[in-house]
Design an enzyme around this catalytic site. Structure first.
Site, PDB file in Angstrom:
ATOM      1  N   LYS A  26      15.219   1.178   5.095  1.00  0.00           N
ATOM      2  CA  LYS A  26      14.285   1.085   3.021  1.00  0.00           C
ATOM      3  C   LYS A  26      14.963   3.078   3.470  1.00  0.00           C
ATOM      4  O   LYS A  26      14.925   3.542   2.312  1.00  0.00           O
ATOM      5  CB  LYS A  26      13.256   0.764   3.325  1.00  0.00           C
ATOM      6  CG  LYS A  26      12.535   1.406   1.972  1.00  0.00           C
ATOM      7  CD  LYS A  26      13.045   0.669   1.097  1.00  0.00           C
ATOM      8  CE  LYS A  26      12.359   1.892  -0.385  1.00  0.00           C
ATOM      9  NZ  LYS A  26      12.476   1.456  -1.210  1.00  0.00           N
ATOM     10  N   LEU A  42       0.490  -1.521   0.537  1.00  0.00           N
ATOM     11  CA  LEU A  42      -0.430  -0.031  -0.124  1.00  0.00           C
ATOM     12  C   LEU A  42       0.769   1.502  -0.056  1.00  0.00           C
ATOM     13  O   LEU A  42       2.385   1.816   0.392  1.00  0.00           O
ATOM     14  CB  LEU A  42      -1.111  -0.055   1.392  1.00  0.00           C
ATOM     15  CG  LEU A  42      -1.550  -1.271   0.977  1.00  0.00           C
ATOM     16  CD1 LEU A  42      -2.547  -0.802   2.454  1.00  0.00           C
ATOM     17  CD2 LEU A  42      -3.336  -1.574   0.078  1.00  0.00           C
TER      18      LEU A  42
HETATM   19  P1  NAD Z   1       0.682   3.172  -6.136  1.00  0.00           P
HETATM   20  O1  NAD Z   1       0.160   3.574  -6.012  1.00  0.00           O
HETATM   21  O2  NAD Z   1       0.405   2.707  -7.685  1.00  0.00           O
HETATM   22  O3  NAD Z   1      -0.331   1.615  -5.594  1.00  0.00           O
HETATM   23  C1  NAD Z   1      -0.545   1.241  -4.625  1.00  0.00           C
HETATM   24  C2  NAD Z   1      -2.369   0.891  -4.683  1.00  0.00           C
HETATM   25  O4  NAD Z   1      -2.502   0.172  -3.695  1.00  0.00           O
HETATM   26  C3  NAD Z   1      -2.836   1.357  -5.267  1.00  0.00           C
HETATM   27  O5  NAD Z   1      -3.481   0.560  -7.258  1.00  0.00           O
HETATM   28  C4  NAD Z   1      -4.607   1.846  -4.210  1.00  0.00           C
HETATM   29  O6  NAD Z   1      -5.821   1.814  -5.737  1.00  0.00           O
HETATM   30  C5  NAD Z   1      -4.223   0.305  -3.299  1.00  0.00           C
HETATM   31  N1  NAD Z   1      -4.691   0.990  -2.329  1.00  0.00           N
HETATM   32  C6  NAD Z   1      -4.954   1.876  -1.003  1.00  0.00           C
HETATM   33  N2  NAD Z   1      -5.208   1.743  -0.010  1.00  0.00           N
HETATM   34  C7  NAD Z   1      -5.577   0.282  -0.040  1.00  0.00           C
HETATM   35  C8  NAD Z   1      -6.666  -0.147   0.392  1.00  0.00           C
HETATM   36  N3  NAD Z   1      -7.530  -0.327   1.378  1.00  0.00           N
HETATM   37  N4  NAD Z   1      -7.031  -1.688   0.042  1.00  0.00           N
HETATM   38  C9  NAD Z   1      -6.709  -2.227  -1.053  1.00  0.00           C
HETATM   39  N5  NAD Z   1      -5.726  -1.773  -1.859  1.00  0.00           N
HETATM   40  C10 NAD Z   1      -6.119  -0.494  -1.057  1.00  0.00           C
HETATM   41  O7  NAD Z   1       2.423   2.779  -5.005  1.00  0.00           O
HETATM   42  P2  NAD Z   1       3.433   1.677  -5.699  1.00  0.00           P
HETATM   43  O8  NAD Z   1       4.265   2.139  -6.568  1.00  0.00           O
HETATM   44  O9  NAD Z   1       2.812  -0.020  -5.716  1.00  0.00           O
HETATM   45  O10 NAD Z   1       4.158   1.587  -4.355  1.00  0.00           O
HETATM   46  C11 NAD Z   1       3.309   0.836  -3.100  1.00  0.00           C
HETATM   47  C12 NAD Z   1       4.406   0.970  -1.965  1.00  0.00           C
HETATM   48  O11 NAD Z   1       5.202   0.446  -2.805  1.00  0.00           O
HETATM   49  C13 NAD Z   1       4.871   2.685  -1.389  1.00  0.00           C
HETATM   50  O12 NAD Z   1       4.852   2.136   0.465  1.00  0.00           O
HETATM   51  C14 NAD Z   1       6.019   3.033  -2.108  1.00  0.00           C
HETATM   52  O13 NAD Z   1       6.636   4.084  -1.371  1.00  0.00           O
HETATM   53  C15 NAD Z   1       6.945   1.664  -2.204  1.00  0.00           C
HETATM   54  N6  NAD Z   1       7.078   1.519  -3.529  1.00  0.00           N
HETATM   55  C16 NAD Z   1       7.384   1.889  -4.671  1.00  0.00           C
HETATM   56  C17 NAD Z   1       8.209   1.476  -5.622  1.00  0.00           C
HETATM   57  C18 NAD Z   1       7.794   1.988  -6.805  1.00  0.00           C
HETATM   58  O14 NAD Z   1       9.392   2.710  -7.888  1.00  0.00           O
HETATM   59  N7  NAD Z   1       6.594   2.758  -7.663  1.00  0.00           N
HETATM   60  C19 NAD Z   1       9.963   1.227  -5.472  1.00  0.00           C
HETATM   61  C20 NAD Z   1      10.077   0.543  -4.539  1.00  0.00           C
HETATM   62  C21 NAD Z   1       8.747   1.048  -3.222  1.00  0.00           C
END
Ligand code: NAD
Length: 295
Positions: free
Chosen positions: A171, A65
């Site tokens: 992280k 999330l």
């Molecule tokens: P994103 O915004 O693309 O995806 C998050 C998803 O969570 C969305 O699809 C949203 O609808 C869903 N969501 C939110 N609340 C929810 C709930 N209560 N129940 C079900 N679904 C819910 O974000 P992301 O890029 O996938 O990143 C996710 C995590 O990973 C973050 O904490 C981010 O910091 C970390 N991260 C991201 C990357 C990257 O390159 N994108 C790399 C490393 C770490």
């Protein structure tokens, strides 16, 4: 093969879940956005109507999330998942969140006879798709050992940073450095271009010189330098500016609490904050280049 509930199928969660489906695991998935679920059901996962329905009968619950408040709301409180997940289940939270939140949820999980590890990841969406992520884990060694076969289907490197919350601390340190390096790379490329250099040539030079870093090797912020980088796709997908801003905010909070000095992290946080306030919070974080680039 294990029965896994996977919650949060965004830029990272969807490809991670897909790798588990391809490895033969039985996945029940849930996301607030219906279009996010479709990619997974097309690949053979089952869709649940709610997070509570997804965790019924699961041996593992994985969440991916955006931020602390989402993780807290998902697991804690009267409606939280900790009240319905069956005892003995292992929870693996891969979101990047505050270490205190990770510890708070892990303690509440323990009180409900559940085990939990924080397992934030590094490697970007490319690493999530390729199954080459780095997992940075906080929690008990025995719980990490139990999670390892699943983590190995999504990642290549698995580190045990320490007790609950330690994965998040490591992280946050990594991402503070990433935010600084990306802003610095953008600044250097814009300086070169303003002085007549071709950004492709300059990127090649830097990537074989002492300024080289993850951005110049894999995630160049200048459009057209790397075909698969978000910069060449209109800064769509990837790692959002607002997610980077969240991580730099977590670094700033950690610095305040521990009286550590992080001047470059603070400067980077201000740059991403300015960029977000100009309406770019949803773009990939490498779009920070546009703060520097001449029109
Ligand atoms: P994103 O915004 O693309 O995806 C998050 C998803 O969570 C969305 O699809 C949203 O609808 C869903 N969501 C939110 N609340 C929810 C709930 N209560 N129940 C079900 N679904 C819910 O974000 P992301 O890029 O996938 O990143 C996710 C995590 O990973 C973050 O904490 C981010 O910091 C970390 N991260 C991201 C990357 C990257 O390159 N994108 C790399 C490393 C770490």
């Amino acid at each position: 093969m294990s029965r896994i509930a996977f919650i949060g199928l965004g830029n990272m969660g969807a490809p991670m879940a897909l790798n588990l489906v391809r490895a033969g695991h039985e996945l029940v998935v849930f996301d607030l956005m219906p279009q996010a679920i479709k990619t997974l059901t097309d690949a053979g996962a089952h869709a649940a109507d709610s997070a509570r329905a997804a965790v019924a009968g699961a041996e593992f619950v994985i969440s991916m999330l955006p931020a602390s408040q989402h993780v807290e709301r998902l697991y804690l409180g009267n409606e939280g998942l900790l009240s319905v997940i069956q005892p003995g289940t292992l929870i693996i939270d891969c979101s990047t969140i505050a270490p205190e939140t990770a510890r708070k949820v892990a303690q509440a999980a323990q009180a409900a006879q559940l085990a939990m590890i924080d397992a934030p990841v590094s490697g970007g969406t490319g690493g999530a798709v390729a199954g080459t992520l780095t997992f940075i884990v906080g929690g008990q060694s025995a719980d990490l050992d139990k999670a390892r076969p699943l983590l190995e289907k999504m990642g290549k490197n698995i580190f045990h940073a320490g007790d609950a919350g330690a994965g998040q601390v490591a992280k946050i340190c990594n991402n503070m450095l990433l935010g600084i390096l990306m802003a610095g790379t953008a600044e250097a490329l814009a300086l070169g271009a303003a002085n007549g250099l071709d950004p492709v040539v300059l990127s090649d030079i830097i990537s074989k010189s002492s300024g080289r870093n993850w951005a110049t090797e894999l995630y160049n912020p200048w459009p057209g330098v790397m075909e698969n980088a978000p910069a060449s796709k209109g800064y769509a997908g990837g790692f959002g500016v607002d997610l980077m801003l969240k991580d730099l905010g977590l670094a700033a909070e950690s610095a305040l609490q521990s009286r550590a000095s992080t001047p470059l992290g603070e400067l980077a946080r201000n740059l991403y904050s300015l960029h977000s306030s100009q309406g770019h919070g949803g773009l990939d974080f490498s779009s920070i280049l546009n703060l520097y680039r001449k029109a």
